[in-house]
Write an enzyme that holds these catalytic residues in place. Structure first.
Site, PDB file in Angstrom:
ATOM      1  N   HIS A 109      -3.833  -0.399  -4.645  1.00 61.37           N
ATOM      2  CA  HIS A 109      -5.290  -0.587  -4.536  1.00 61.37           C
ATOM      3  C   HIS A 109      -5.926  -0.207  -5.878  1.00 61.37           C
ATOM      4  O   HIS A 109      -6.988   0.435  -5.923  1.00 61.37           O
ATOM      5  CB  HIS A 109      -5.875   0.275  -3.412  1.00 61.37           C
ATOM      6  N   GLU A 169      -4.983  -4.990  -5.424  1.00 61.94           N
ATOM      7  CA  GLU A 169      -4.884  -5.592  -4.098  1.00 61.94           C
ATOM      8  C   GLU A 169      -4.562  -7.082  -4.214  1.00 61.94           C
ATOM      9  O   GLU A 169      -4.902  -7.732  -5.200  1.00 61.94           O
ATOM     10  CB  GLU A 169      -6.191  -5.381  -3.333  1.00 61.94           C
ATOM     11  N   SER A 195       0.836  -1.198   0.000  1.00 65.23           N
ATOM     12  CA  SER A 195       0.000   0.000   0.000  1.00 65.23           C
ATOM     13  C   SER A 195       0.877   1.258   0.000  1.00 65.23           C
ATOM     14  O   SER A 195       1.617   1.478  -0.945  1.00 65.23           O
ATOM     15  CB  SER A 195      -0.965  -0.044   1.194  1.00 65.23           C
TER      16      SER A 195
END
Length: 276
Positions: free
Chosen positions: A173, A200, A131
């Site tokens: 993401h 993801e 992330s």
């Protein structure tokens, strides 16, 4: 491009599987030099360092690592701490958690820890991040931008990243948050850079030869703006929509590889796909 890649990076799009087969986190364990002492978890990006650090410690130890230490660097002073610097230099590798990528660069940038991270990277040790920990890997990173909307001027904020992977912009993401528009805007503004959007539970493993391989359950999206024939990005008024012609785009799943120097996709053979 490949002369600017010095070591190994595992760049994870976030929300990786932590309870099932843990394919990506198992890959972290597999890639470490187990002759060295430990994996360091850097929780600088998150507002919940104790909880997040403990979670990853338990996961990696359950996956077979004997020594895992979570370190939270919450100040510039701590980023120059000699003990932490030595732990990073002596580690088997470093894993950045998610959170806010600007916390990583603002706290670590130019520090002794920053220097230690680049040193172990040049030595070929693994640096992984998920992330925010993925976004920060590149020389220029996306800090903020509208997701799932038409790309428009003044809706994207960028800043210098950690500079481990140069001439690339990472977004994470990616499909799940509809971020294709903001990556296109980033590439319109920086057409010499390559845009890589990572879904993801998906990662790219970058090696020192200048290639990366996709692993995980979803895909990586590659936006190549080097052959853009027209864009209005420099003439736009605030919040006007972007015009962009002749962008090359690839969407590649697990097993596919991409050469950052030649900008070519390598399609796996059937036997390779069976071993993913």
């Amino acid at each position: 491009m490949n002369e600017k890649i010095r070591g190994r990076l595992l760049i994870i799009g976030g929300a990786e599987d932590k309870k099932g087969e843990c394919q990506i986190l198992n890959k972290v364990v597999e890639l470490l030099d187990h002759k060295l002492s430990k994996l360091i978890i850097l929780t600088t990006a998150t507002r919940f360092p104790e909880e997040v650090g403990k979670e990853y410690q338990e996961i990696f130890m359950n996956l077979g690592l004997k020594e895992v230490e979570a370190i939270n660097i919450e100040s510039r002073d701590k980023a120059d701490d000699t003990e932490i610097v030595n732990k990073i230099k002596n580690s088997a590798g470093v894993f950045f958690t998610g959170g806010d990528q600007l916390r990583i660069t603002s706290l670590l940038g130019g520090s002794k820890v920053f220097g230690a991270l680049h040193q172990i990277y040049r030595q070929g040790k693994l640096i992984a991040g998920t992330s925010a920990g993925a976004a920060v890997m590149s020389g220029t990173m996306i800090v903020k931008g509208e997701s799932d909307d038409t790309p428009k001027k003044c809706t994207l904020k960028m800043a210098p990243g950690m500079g481990l992977l140069e001439e690339v912009i990472i977004d994470q993401h990616f499909a799940q948050r509809g971020r294709i528009g903001r990556l296109l805007l980033a590439i319109a503004q920086n057409p010499y850079m390559l845009g890589i959007g990572i879904d993801e539970d998906t990662a790219i493993l970058v090696n020192s030869t200048g290639r990366f391989r996709v692993i995980g359950s979803q895909t990586a999206t590659i936006v190549d703006g080097s052959q853009i024939s027209h864009t209005n990005v420099s003439e736009l008024e605030s919040n006007q929509p972007l015009g962009l012609l002749d962008v090359k785009l690839h969407v590649i799943p697990a097993g596919y590889e991409y050469d950052l120097k030649s900008k070519q996709v390598m399609i796996p053979q059937e036997d390779d796909l069976e071993n993913i």
